[in-house]
Design an enzyme around this catalytic site. Structure first.
Site, PDB file in Angstrom:
ATOM      1  N   LEU A   1       0.853  -1.194   0.000  1.00 21.94           N
ATOM      2  CA  LEU A   1       0.000   0.000   0.000  1.00 21.94           C
ATOM      3  C   LEU A   1       0.885   1.239   0.000  1.00 21.94           C
ATOM      4  O   LEU A   1       1.767   1.358   0.855  1.00 21.94           O
ATOM      5  CB  LEU A   1      -0.910   0.027   1.236  1.00 21.94           C
ATOM      6  CG  LEU A   1      -2.005  -1.042   1.347  1.00 21.94           C
ATOM      7  CD1 LEU A   1      -2.665  -0.963   2.717  1.00 21.94           C
ATOM      8  CD2 LEU A   1      -3.043  -0.862   0.253  1.00 21.94           C
ATOM      9  N   HIS A   2       0.654   2.128  -0.947  1.00 22.15           N
ATOM     10  CA  HIS A   2       1.471   3.343  -0.971  1.00 22.15           C
ATOM     11  C   HIS A   2       0.738   4.570  -1.510  1.00 22.15           C
ATOM     12  O   HIS A   2       1.222   5.689  -1.373  1.00 22.15           O
ATOM     13  CB  HIS A   2       2.734   3.123  -1.813  1.00 22.15           C
ATOM     14  CG  HIS A   2       2.456   3.071  -3.293  1.00 22.15           C
ATOM     15  ND1 HIS A   2       1.987   1.941  -3.913  1.00 22.15           N
ATOM     16  CD2 HIS A   2       2.559   4.007  -4.273  1.00 22.15           C
ATOM     17  CE1 HIS A   2       1.824   2.180  -5.207  1.00 22.15           C
ATOM     18  NE2 HIS A   2       2.152   3.423  -5.445  1.00 22.15           N
ATOM     19  N   ARG A   3      -0.442   4.391  -2.117  1.00 16.15           N
ATOM     20  CA  ARG A   3      -1.117   5.541  -2.721  1.00 16.15           C
ATOM     21  C   ARG A   3      -1.563   6.521  -1.646  1.00 16.15           C
ATOM     22  O   ARG A   3      -2.129   6.124  -0.628  1.00 16.15           O
ATOM     23  CB  ARG A   3      -2.306   5.094  -3.566  1.00 16.15           C
ATOM     24  CG  ARG A   3      -1.869   4.351  -4.802  1.00 16.15           C
ATOM     25  CD  ARG A   3      -2.924   4.297  -5.877  1.00 16.15           C
ATOM     26  NE  ARG A   3      -2.325   3.691  -7.076  1.00 16.15           N
ATOM     27  CZ  ARG A   3      -1.703   4.367  -8.029  1.00 16.15           C
ATOM     28  NH1 ARG A   3      -1.613   5.686  -7.943  1.00 16.15           N
ATOM     29  NH2 ARG A   3      -1.168   3.754  -9.060  1.00 16.15           N
TER      30      ARG A   3
END
Length: 374
Positions: A213-215
């Protein structure tokens, strides 16, 4: 021989140009230089990284560095314009949708140097994503469009692009993951951190899942991150999860005071081969990444995409990807379907056969030969 500049600004870009470099090395009609804009500094991009990709180190490192979107784009444009003026290439090839893609396309086009865009035509419809702006602007000025899936052809046709300029060639990212998976099959993986983690989590035939997860829309908002963490904790009660954590995501987990529980193993960012070694054997991948949607489809790994939209719909229409949004109940329900053996069975899309780069090089060779004759 005509000279092509191959532009990359971040580690994923090099994985996309690597198959093109390998294809160019197999012919004698075009020469090339690899241009690293320096958009992202990555300590993992060392000699071993390029050796794993089977390509040489970049010919030119521009060192653009960070800053806001405007600052970064401007620095890359200035540096790349100077480079193109000093040694005028026959064409500039850009990949993907990062700021380097946009900046180098604009600089080249204003110098009347033709632009080839690899991964052209992808659209999420979400104008809050910087990548969507980069895609739209790059495609508005490119000369050749190398397309990965049918939806991209449709978008480009609707936007008025000439049929003769649109080339449905397959996907260089798939070329690369198939190439790397073959290498991994005969490699000594004992030194990878992920090998020890896999062994611990999959003892006695047990399964594990992988999370990325990085957005910003997912990880920068405390309420959203807390909600997603709750889903991960629930899934982890039935399936241990391994989570290579992006630095910004880790900082937010700490600042928001979020505990993912004992069954979610947090590890640092991984080099490409070590990460591939991890996710290729996962029971399921939960992600908000664009590229990972495609790579999991290429290898047939179940993928749950935690986003409200995707610019890569072929992974949902044909592949192993399911788009679930950010509702925790839907995320958990889809993960449980996979664990029950009821998850989606996808297939590898048309032309995702590991030969996209060869098709791109063939088109460019013909196009540039025609320009030389003209």
């Amino acid at each position: 021989m005509p000279l092509i500049y191959l532009v990359a600004g971040a580690r994923p870009n090099f994985m996309k140009i690597a198959p093109i470099v390998r294809a160019l090395q197999q012919q004698n009609a075009l020469t090339f230089k690899i241009i690293h804009t320096g958009q992202h500094y990555d300590r993992e991009m060392n000699d071993v990284f390029f050796e794993e990709l089977g390509i040489p180190q970049p010919d030119i490192f521009m060192g653009a560095g960070g800053g806001s979107h405007a600052q970064q784009t401007a620095k890359i444009m200035v540096a790349f314009e100077e480079l193109c003026q000093a040694e005028r290439p026959a064409a500039v090839l850009v990949v993907g949708d990062v700021n380097s893609t946009l900046a180098c396309s604009i600089a080249a086009k204003k110098l009347n140097i033709p632009v080839a865009h690899v991964e052209a035509g992808l659209r999420s419809g979400d104008m809050t994503m910087p990548e969507e702006i980069n895609r739209l602007v790059t495609d508005s000025i490119s000369d050749w469009f190398f397309v990965t899936e049918p939806s991209a052809v449709t978008h480009l046709q609707r936007e008025g692009k000439a049929e003769s300029a649109i080339h449905y060639v397959g996907h260089v990212m798939v070329d690369n993951v198939l190439f790397q998976a073959d290498k991994l099959g005969v490699a000594d993986t004992s030194s990878y951190e992920t090998s020890a983690i896999k062994a611990a989590r999959s003892a006695n035939g047990a399964r594990y899942g992988v999370v990325t997860l990085h957005r910003p829309s997912n990880v920068d908002d405390a309420a959203m991150m807390t909600s997603l963490a709750g889903a991960l904790r629930e899934i982890a009660q039935e399936l241990p999860l391994i989570f290579p954590v992006h630095p910004r995501t880790r900082a937010n987990l700490d600042s928001f005071g979020i505990d993912l529980g004992p069954n979610v193993t947090l590890v640092g960012p991984q080099a490409y081969m070590a990460f591939l070694n991890l996710w290729k054997d996962a029971a399921v991948v939960l992600t908000d990444s664009g590229g990972l949607q495609e790579e999991t489809t290429a290898l047939g790994v179940p993928c749950i995409t935690i986003r409200e939209n995707t610019e890569r719909p072929v992974t949902v229409d044909e592949g192993s990807n399911v788009l679930v949004g950010t509702d925790p109940a839907r995320i958990v329900a889809e993960a449980r379907k996979v664990l029950r053996g009821e998850g989606k069975q996808g297939r590898r899309p048309h032309l995702w056969d590991g030969k996209a780069a060869e098709r791109i090089v063939a088109v460019l060779t013909e196009e540039l030969a025609t320009k030389e004759l003209a």
